[in-house]
Design a protein around this motif. Structure first.
Motif, PDB file in Angstrom:
ATOM      1  N   HIS A 107      51.358  33.752  57.934  1.00 35.37           N
ATOM      2  CA  HIS A 107      52.629  33.264  56.984  1.00 35.37           C
ATOM      3  C   HIS A 107      53.726  32.966  57.448  1.00 35.37           C
ATOM      4  O   HIS A 107      54.182  31.946  56.779  1.00 35.37           O
ATOM      5  N   THR A 109      55.014  32.535  59.828  1.00 33.09           N
ATOM      6  CA  THR A 109      55.015  30.843  60.702  1.00 33.09           C
ATOM      7  C   THR A 109      54.998  29.581  59.358  1.00 33.09           C
ATOM      8  O   THR A 109      55.701  28.702  59.337  1.00 33.09           O
ATOM      9  N   THR A 110      53.737  29.761  58.815  1.00 32.34           N
ATOM     10  CA  THR A 110      53.652  29.034  58.103  1.00 32.34           C
ATOM     11  C   THR A 110      54.939  28.438  56.642  1.00 32.34           C
ATOM     12  O   THR A 110      55.339  27.438  56.255  1.00 32.34           O
ATOM     13  N   ASP A 113      57.507  26.588  58.965  1.00 36.98           N
ATOM     14  CA  ASP A 113      56.984  25.419  58.625  1.00 36.98           C
ATOM     15  C   ASP A 113      57.954  25.195  57.053  1.00 36.98           C
ATOM     16  O   ASP A 113      58.556  23.811  57.181  1.00 36.98           O
ATOM     17  N   GLU A 133      62.144  36.515  65.660  1.00 36.40           N
ATOM     18  CA  GLU A 133      63.025  35.044  66.045  1.00 36.40           C
ATOM     19  C   GLU A 133      63.302  34.959  64.750  1.00 36.40           C
ATOM     20  O   GLU A 133      64.808  34.134  64.968  1.00 36.40           O
TER      21      GLU A 133
END
Lengths: 358, 358
Positions: A107, A109-110, A113, A133
């Motif tokens: 989640h 990551t998306t 994005d 990160e």
DNA sequence: ATCCTCCGTGTAATCGATTCCACGAGGAGG
DNA sequence: CCTCCTCGTGGAATCGATTACACGGAGGAT
């Protein structure tokens, strides 16, 4: 779907002018404004948020990654977050981690994005790479409820230390001496802190928290049930079980009921997190209530502050004990003042909102 | 944040080639592929979903507008929806309407502005303009749980008729004759249907459902409490209260407790929607359970079918009665077969999955 | 009357991807 | 040896918005 070009054509103007009208830019003539508005109406035009986001590099969207949607505590948190965000002109996208680090990472990551403007996280573990990160890369971020030590991100949470002391005082007053806890995962701050607070409070009454009385749970009902069964199988079972969240308390109830035992006669029960259902369970469950709504709102304010370039401060709000019947007689009253063996801790009423800058 | 251009520069190739590698396009040399991948790794590159969506006109995102996040039924639904969507490669954005048509409209609008690929709705009212417009404009859409008659959109729901019959048989068998219902808003299908099913089932036993025994609720706990108080004030209060959802049942428990009365001795209680807590309430609550998870998954499949150009069929799944102790003695058993005054209705066991194409 | 300002508007660049089309190299077939 | 494909690649248009910059005209100051 109609685009801004269609509107421009319909109004007999350029897209620039249309855009200016739509964004309330001052230098547009009254005539142009009315023509644009009429065209918008006629075509049922709605600006494409995707295109706008690409151009402006802002989405007016917050990401919220919570540990478990099925947990009423998080659900209430999510609601207040969405509410406050909406009031400030932001949308919220919720990611449910189900207490699984891999899902949490998915989640995060998306959401990244999608270029959300900021991230609100209640971390399931000690910090997934993707999240750390993002924090380092400067994505505006705020931790809520749980946090990760050593990461420079504001934390909005509630401090249960006082309430746990009140709870132990209450239990001690009722004559209980063998107290056990169903802990949350050690990888989470709330998992560790609640055990620490409990141990500390016990120590103030000269009580010990032996290893056998610390059950390892995962904030889910199933683990509460398993751990409680373990406690009941002990040669000397505890007199009280304190569940570190409401779902594990539910599991504990399952276990007790499955054995045909009764709360609080055979074993007492208390929980961290108060939920509406605790009023009507058999028996009503004594719990520590967090100011969940206020937590959500404060978290959003801190995050939006960060996004809009203001400092964004950490906030800690006190939790409070709600006494019901699951720990023994002496119905719903205020927590008793401690008459401990050697404790200093003064009977402190729930303190007002305390804030501390990170 | 690194863009595709940076990757291209780093790899010494054009953006076109980078894009091809990223999308698994066949005609790329092995050499180019490895160089691109290395550059992606080195820069920590992640494609910008916003830009991609603008170009491809697809977001791989589903919108889900639910009536109330604080209702465990919807929360469970949301979870299964997200799960199935993720399995199919879609994300989900949840909008919480809080049973308010204006909020529902707000969320439909923002979701549409974001150009989601499809919309899953459990409508709070008879159809907000924005939603009807979207349906007519051809936005892929599926109704779940509740629906709007006359709109050509697949419906995924559960049919409680049989279960309500089983419930009435159970109540009749326990000797209850004066049965009341706390209804949901008449603007919702589930609000109306559950009353109809109840009335029908009563009729089969020669029982009447007088107006005074129909309380108007709004699917929230507060209304359940108010309506129940009204029932208790009646010259001839009902023997049973059937709440059309779990939150109103919670409110009913509040009301009964506030009067110092007891369930089921003073008044019996049953609810539509089963939730985990009902096992541990005082007393455990007899409820009608929907196959919530399966509902959510079926809805997502239907919606994705629509999005990807396949038909997308309506689905109706049966609900089933779960007997507990809140309606009177005769512990947890199977619902008794009806020995009605004049009913035909045969004792039918929960039928298998039934599907009907819209 | 001339010049300068300011106002309203339009042209075009831009955001970060995808994808059509063109192009050059190399291999196969005649 | 020439022609024609095929393959890998790059250039450039495109999606729908925002916004810097240019420009023409009106009005005020001199």
């Amino acid at each position: 779907m109609a685009s801004i070009k269609d509107v421009a054509a319909e109004a007999g103007l350029s897209v620039a002018t249309v855009s200016r009208v739509l964004n309330g830019h001052p230098s547009v003539s009254a005539d142009a404004r009315t023509r644009v508005l009429a065209a918008v109406e006629a075509l049922g035009y709605r600006p494409n948020a995707v295109a706008r986001s690409l151009r402006t590099d802002t989405t007016r969207t917050l990401g919220l990654v919570i540990s478990d949607v099925l947990n009423p505590y998080f659900t209430e948190l999510a609601r207040s977050v969405e509410e406050e965000a909406r009031a400030l002109g932001y949308s919220v996208i919720i990611g449910n981690a189900d207490e699984r680090p891999d899902l949490q990472d998915h989640h995060v990551t998306t959401l990244l994005d999608r270029r959300i403007d900021g991230l609100l996280v209640s971390p399931t573990d000690g910090g997934s790479p993707r999240m750390l990160e993002a924090a380092r890369a400067g994505t505006p971020m705020v931790f809520v409820d749980r946090w990760i030590p050593g990461v420079d991100v504001p934390v909005v949470r509630s401090d249960g230390r006082e309430a746990v002391r009140d709870l132990v005082a209450h239990l001690y007053g009722l004559g209980h001496r063998r107290l056990a806890i169903i802990a949350g995962p050690a990888a989470t701050t709330t998992g560790r802190e609640r055990v620490d607070a409990f141990r500390e409070a016990l120590a103030a009454y000269g009580l010990d928290l032996p290893g056998a009385y610390i059950g390892q749970g995962d904030f889910q009902a199933g683990s509460g049930r398993r751990v409680t069964e373990g406690f009941l199988d002990l040669p000397e079972p505890p007199e009280v079980v304190f569940a570190a969240d409401n779902l594990m308390a539910l599991g504990a109830l399952d276990a007790v009921r499955a054995r045909g035992l009764r709360v609080p006669e055979d074993i007492a029960l208390a929980a961290f997190d108060d939920v509406r259902w605790f009023v009507h369970t058999d028996p009503p469950v004594t719990a520590i209530a967090q100011p969940t709504g206020e937590l959500g709102r404060a978290a959003v304010r801190a995050l939006v502050d960060r996004i809009e370039g203001r400092p964004g401060e950490s906030v800690t709000l006190p939790a409070r004990l709600v006494v019901r019947r699951s720990c023994g007689e002496r119905g719903p009253t205020r927590p008793p003042s401690p008459s401990p063996t050697r404790s200093p801790s003064p009977a402190q009423s729930p303190s007002p909102v305390r804030r501390s800058t990170s």
